[in-house]
Design a protein around this motif. Structure first.
Motif, PDB file in Angstrom:
ATOM      1  N   ALA A  55       0.838  -1.204   0.000  1.00 29.55           N
ATOM      2  CA  ALA A  55       0.000   0.000   0.000  1.00 29.55           C
ATOM      3  C   ALA A  55       0.870   1.250   0.000  1.00 29.55           C
ATOM      4  CB  ALA A  55      -0.905   0.004   1.229  1.00 29.55           C
ATOM      5  N   HIS A  56       0.343   2.315  -0.593  1.00 32.50           N
ATOM      6  CA  HIS A  56       1.059   3.595  -0.633  1.00 32.50           C
ATOM      7  C   HIS A  56       0.913   4.336   0.689  1.00 32.50           C
ATOM      8  CE1 HIS A  56       1.934   3.654  -5.018  1.00 32.50           C
ATOM      9  NE2 HIS A  56       0.893   2.830  -5.047  1.00 32.50           N
ATOM     10  N   ARG A  57      -0.154   4.050   1.412  1.00 29.62           N
ATOM     11  CA  ARG A  57      -0.392   4.694   2.703  1.00 29.62           C
ATOM     12  C   ARG A  57      -0.949   3.666   3.672  1.00 29.62           C
ATOM     13  NH1 ARG A  57      -3.682  10.180   1.913  1.00 29.62           N
ATOM     14  NH2 ARG A  57      -2.622  10.698   3.849  1.00 29.62           N
ATOM     15  N   ILE A  58      -0.865   3.985   4.948  1.00 35.78           N
ATOM     16  CA  ILE A  58      -1.451   3.117   5.973  1.00 35.78           C
ATOM     17  C   ILE A  58      -2.961   3.315   5.946  1.00 35.78           C
ATOM     18  CG2 ILE A  58      -1.613   2.674   8.458  1.00 35.78           C
ATOM     19  CD1 ILE A  58       1.337   3.582   8.639  1.00 35.78           C
ATOM     20  N   GLN A  59      -3.690   2.248   5.731  1.00 32.56           N
ATOM     21  CA  GLN A  59      -5.134   2.312   5.586  1.00 32.56           C
ATOM     22  C   GLN A  59      -5.840   1.761   6.824  1.00 32.56           C
ATOM     23  OE1 GLN A  59      -5.702   0.084   1.969  1.00 32.56           O
ATOM     24  NE2 GLN A  59      -4.452   1.474   0.750  1.00 32.56           N
ATOM     25  N   ARG A  60      -7.156   1.895   6.812  1.00 31.46           N
ATOM     26  CA  ARG A  60      -7.960   1.469   7.958  1.00 31.46           C
ATOM     27  C   ARG A  60      -7.653   0.028   8.367  1.00 31.46           C
ATOM     28  NH1 ARG A  60     -13.112   2.346  10.322  1.00 31.46           N
ATOM     29  NH2 ARG A  60     -13.370   4.225   9.069  1.00 31.46           N
ATOM     30  N   GLN A  61      -7.627  -0.880   7.385  1.00 29.79           N
ATOM     31  CA  GLN A  61      -7.441  -2.290   7.720  1.00 29.79           C
ATOM     32  C   GLN A  61      -6.061  -2.563   8.326  1.00 29.79           C
ATOM     33  OE1 GLN A  61      -8.110  -1.030   4.749  1.00 29.79           O
ATOM     34  NE2 GLN A  61      -6.981  -2.023   3.064  1.00 29.79           N
ATOM     35  N   HIS A  62      -5.074  -1.780   7.925  1.00 28.81           N
ATOM     36  CA  HIS A  62      -3.727  -1.955   8.488  1.00 28.81           C
ATOM     37  C   HIS A  62      -3.697  -1.492   9.937  1.00 28.81           C
ATOM     38  CE1 HIS A  62      -2.754  -1.014   4.054  1.00 28.81           C
ATOM     39  NE2 HIS A  62      -2.944  -2.313   4.194  1.00 28.81           N
TER      40      HIS A  62
END
Length: 447
Positions: A347-354
């Motif tokens: 992923a390019h950014r830290i997302q909710r699921q991470h």
């Protein structure tokens, strides 16, 4: 009422008091609470979750430790190519320790499976995994920079020459299967292991002021995986390890045998091939530089103008006692875990699921600390007093604590200090009682 009746009543009263004290002692000894609930589906996200689901039916190892171990190995192999900035840069290096019975924890089995997965992904890195933490100087040497020294020339001048090429790959994962040994080594006079471990977690720049040691390390990416029993952990962690932040740089993970497999599990090497390919794609395509939270993840984490709405304020909130000190880096640990999950996901950014996956892993580690340390203060005198007061519902006077509990082997100032620590933490209270003499006595109670 005749004398036999009185004697019988006294005996019954004595037995009731004995049972009450016994129950209180049992409650005190098990004050660490219930065993942590297993990590939920949120934690089993992406490649890490797929690995655990694949191997779990075929091993007696604890799946919670398997997952944390996989994340720690993955975070080290990624190196310092990506980071998240929060009061400094946080890289994906973790210190993880499984806490469980010597054999029943099946902690070593988990190492075999995780290293089986990484076999073929980066063999040079895997072969370089050392064990036997014993000194800060030894840790530096494993990731040392090139060493130069001055040599005289024929003309009387000096020149710099390369004495040691150093270590090019600054990724170092230390496997400490008996963490008790490292804790004991830290006790030796002049040993710098504790401070070097703390520096390795914080910034990756290691050096000492030892006169004859020329080695130093910069941009070192050090992770630690370890095993220890609950009894050794409680004995081995001294008050200074709690106070100086050594303990809260580790993720403590309860580990126990998950099942019995009398015939063992099947060979999993071939089954892991597809996951290995997925990990290789992740490692090759990994992004460098700063990672940030996307909008959804930031909503969960919180904002400066309304911090009470996010999880950050809860993670960063002060907590009392030994448990509070050991979990004091909750926010930073969650960020590092979420960074690893994001990198595993390409992923390019830290997302909710991470972030949700990281929070669930932290929840298990936090519950592990609560189970292992309960509401211990971390002060030996204070914890001894608290345990005894919990076993005495009628309380103890100040003189009884010194005379009966410590057999007059503790100074009055040390006992007073321990009582004040407990009182400030809200664990005890006292009442003044009339002794029939000139002075009232303090009677102390647990609360």
């Amino acid at each position: 009422m005749n004398e036999p009746d009185i004697a019988e009543l006294l005996q019954q009263e004595h037995e009731a008091v004995r049972k009450e004290k016994s129950a209180s002692r049992a409650s005190a000894s098990s004050s660490q609470g219930v065993y942590p609930r297993a990590m939920g589906d949120e934690a089993h996200y992406g490649v890490a979750g797929s690995f655990v689901r694949l191997v779990e039916p075929h091993t007696e190892a604890d799946p919670n430790w398997l997952l944390l171990l996989f994340l720690t190995y993955a975070g080290n192999i990624f190196g310092r190519r990506a980071y998240i900035r929060r009061d400094g840069n946080h890289y994906p290096n973790l210190f993880s320790c499984a806490v469980g019975p010597t054999s029943g924890g099946r902690k070593g089995t988990a190492f075999f499976l995780v290293e089986l997965f990484f076999k073929g992904i980066d063999d040079d890195w895997l072969k370089s995994i050392p064990s036997g933490l014993s000194s800060g100087e030894g840790l530096i040497w494993c990731v040392r920079d090139p060493i130069h020294k001055r040599e005289s020339t024929k003309g009387g001048a000096y020149k710099e020459v390369l004495a040691d090429p150093g270590v090019l790959d600054k990724r170092l994962l230390v496997r400490q299967t008996e963490f008790w040994g490292a804790l004991q080594a830290m006790r030796r006079h002049g040993n710098t292991l504790s401070s070097m471990i703390r520096d390795a977690w914080d910034r990756g720049t290691l050096n000492t002021m030892v006169k004859n040691l020329q080695a130093k390390a910069t941009d070192a990416h050090i992770s630690i995986v370890a095993n220890i029993t609950p009894e050794e952990l409680r004995r081995g962690l001294l008050a200074e390890d709690i106070d100086n932040g050594f303990a809260n740089r580790f993720l403590w993970c309860c580990s126990k045998r998950s099942k019995y497999l009398p015939e063992g599990g099947k060979s999993l090497d071939d089954d892991l091939q597809e996951l290995r390919r997925a990990f290789n794609r992740t490692n090759i395509d990994a992004l460098d530089g700063e990672m940030t939270l996307d909008v959804d993840a930031q909503d969960i984490w919180g904002y400066n103008d309304r911090p009470e709405a996010g999880v950050y304020s809860k993670l960063a909130a002060a907590r009392a006692g030994m448990f509070g000190q050991i979990t004091a880096r909750a926010a930073q640990q969650v960020l590092r875990l979420s960074l690893i999950y994001a990198k595993l996901d390409r992923a390019h950014r830290i997302q909710r699921q991470h972030l949700e996956a990281a929070l669930e892993v932290w929840r298990y580690c936090e519950d592990s600390c609560r189970y292992l340390f309960g509401d211990l203060i971390g002060d030996p005198t204070a914890d001894t007093i608290l345990k005894e007061l919990r076993a005495c519902p009628l309380g103890m006077t100040r003189s009884e604590i010194g005379r009966d509990l410590f057999q007059r082997n503790k100074s009055a100032s040390e006992i007073d200090r321990g009582l004040n620590v407990l009182r400030e933490a809200g664990r005890v209270r006292f009442e003044m009682e009339d002794t029939g003499g000139k002075r009232e006595a303090q009677r102390w109670f647990a609360q």
